[in-house]
Design an enzyme around this catalytic site. Structure first.
Site, short mmCIF file in Angstrom:
data_model
loop_
_atom_site.label_atom_id
_atom_site.label_comp_id
_atom_site.label_asym_id
_atom_site.label_seq_id
_atom_site.Cartn_x
_atom_site.Cartn_y
_atom_site.Cartn_z
N THR A 292 27.11 30.10 18.96
CA THR A 292 25.97 30.04 19.63
C THR A 292 25.61 28.70 20.37
O THR A 292 26.69 27.76 20.66
CB THR A 292 25.00 29.46 18.19
OG1 THR A 292 25.25 28.47 17.53
CG2 THR A 292 24.92 30.38 17.41
N ASN A 293 25.03 28.78 21.38
CA ASN A 293 23.98 27.25 21.70
C ASN A 293 24.57 26.02 20.84
O ASN A 293 25.43 24.75 21.63
CB ASN A 293 23.36 27.65 22.89
CG ASN A 293 23.12 29.06 23.93
OD1 ASN A 293 23.94 28.64 24.10
ND2 ASN A 293 21.95 29.27 24.21
N GLU B 141 22.41 35.16 4.67
CA GLU B 141 22.53 34.21 5.12
C GLU B 141 21.39 32.97 5.30
O GLU B 141 20.62 33.37 5.25
CB GLU B 141 22.87 34.40 7.09
CG GLU B 141 22.22 33.05 8.11
CD GLU B 141 22.89 32.62 9.23
OE1 GLU B 141 23.96 32.32 9.89
OE2 GLU B 141 22.19 33.75 10.23
N ASP C 248 21.99 21.13 7.35
CA ASP C 248 21.00 19.72 8.03
C ASP C 248 22.02 18.85 7.55
O ASP C 248 22.44 19.16 6.72
CB ASP C 248 19.65 19.52 7.42
CG ASP C 248 19.08 19.06 8.52
OD1 ASP C 248 19.25 17.35 7.75
OD2 ASP C 248 18.29 18.24 8.99
N GLU D 58 26.95 25.58 18.84
CA GLU D 58 27.93 25.04 18.58
C GLU D 58 28.86 24.85 19.64
O GLU D 58 29.96 24.15 19.35
CB GLU D 58 28.53 25.64 17.13
CG GLU D 58 30.23 25.79 16.96
CD GLU D 58 31.09 26.85 16.84
OE1 GLU D 58 32.09 27.07 15.83
OE2 GLU D 58 30.02 27.72 16.28
N LYS E 18 21.46 9.96 6.48
CA LYS E 18 21.33 8.97 5.99
C LYS E 18 22.02 8.97 4.15
O LYS E 18 21.16 10.47 4.06
CB LYS E 18 20.05 8.69 5.75
CG LYS E 18 19.34 7.76 6.98
CD LYS E 18 17.53 7.69 7.01
CE LYS E 18 17.07 7.13 8.04
NZ LYS E 18 15.76 7.54 7.95
#
Length: 285
Positions: free
Chosen positions: A264-265, A93, A167, A267, A171
């Protein structure tokens, strides 16, 4: 790290230097997909690091504080056998974040080996904590720049690679820092076993378009998506994302939600905010 921790959209030359890179004008400049800021550990995470790093954290770095791989290191099947003690399939991962997903997967699949790649101290420590509390034998963590590690991984050593919620670098001038790039795709394809898969997920529409542009026409990969989604055909950046709705759209193929990814929290927050999750499965062919 996944879940918005593989980088900061507000980067500058000093950030690159702090991350171990070099300024853009330097001949040795290396584009990084993250900015490494100092991540002080609270007492709980420091205790976890002290208790579990020796067992779970791989010693592959070039030196203390470095995110590069040490000279001469090779990650091959013999190394997997030495570290994990078996020849089970390996899942890597890229950007494990707090470790919620990779640790849950390791607990659910003891017949599979897992390697979590993370650059941030708190994320590494939390992953160590989750793995250590369950005494999981089939997971390891490496605190390295993922593309550097893939360069020293042997052909066919991994069964799958996961990159969940990287991430977005919103920009437009920073889109080149997105982790999904053609060069990394080439290394991942080489490292994957026959019919191995690279699974990607994002909740950012513009990043989904970026993934399609990089991967869909790339030789040696097959998009195994079975769902048709409509995406704008032009890129937007931070501050003008609303323009996407007015752009021409086209249909793309994506995958159903990967069952092996826990909710997960992070998502959950994305879904609560009305964002659509884009899942991709690219198969090595």
């Amino acid at each position: 790290m996944t879940e918005r921790a593989t980088g900061s959209p507000e980067t500058n030359e000093n950030d690159i230097l702090a991350a171990g890179g070099t300024p853009s004008g330097h001949p040795l400049h290396k584009v990084l997909s993250f900015v490494r800021r100092s991540g002080r550990l609270d007492t709980r995470l420091q205790r976890a690091w002290d208790a579990f790093a020796e067992r779970y954290l791989l010693d592959v770095n070039a030196g203390e504080g470095s995110l590069d791989v040490r000279s001469g290191f090779v990650f091959d099947q013999a190394y997997v056998r030495e570290v994990w003690g078996n020849d089970n399939p390996l899942v890597v991962e890229i950007g494990s974040g707090q470790g919620e997903n990779v640790v849950a997967a390791a607990a659910a699949h003891p017949e599979v080996n897992f390697l979590a790649l993370e650059v941030y101290d708190p994320g590494v420590a939390h992953t160590l904590l989750l793995a250590g509390k369950q005494e999981l034998p089939n997971i390891r963590v490496a605190q390295v720049n993922a593309p550097e590690l893939f360069k020293v991984m042997a052909d066919g050593v991994a069964a799958e690679v996961w990159t969940f919620f990287p991430d977005p670098w919103p920009k437009k001038k920073h889109h080149k820092r997105r982790i999904v790039q053609e060069e990394l795709a080439g290394e991942i394809r080489r490292v994957l076993a026959d019919r191995g898969a690279w699974r990607i997920a994002t909740d950012i529409e513009d990043y989904a378009l970026h993934v399609h542009e990089v991967m869909d026409g790339l030789e040696g990969w097959r998009n195994e998506g079975g769902l048709t989604v409509s995406l704008p055909t032009g890129h937007v950046g931070k501050g003008n994302a609303e323009l996407a709705a007015e752009m021409p759209h086209a249909d793309f193929e994506e995958s159903a939600r990967f069952d092996g990814r826990v909710l997960t929290n992070f998502e959950k927050k994305g879904l609560a905010a009305g964002r659509i999750i884009h899942d991709f499965t690219y198969r090595k062919v």
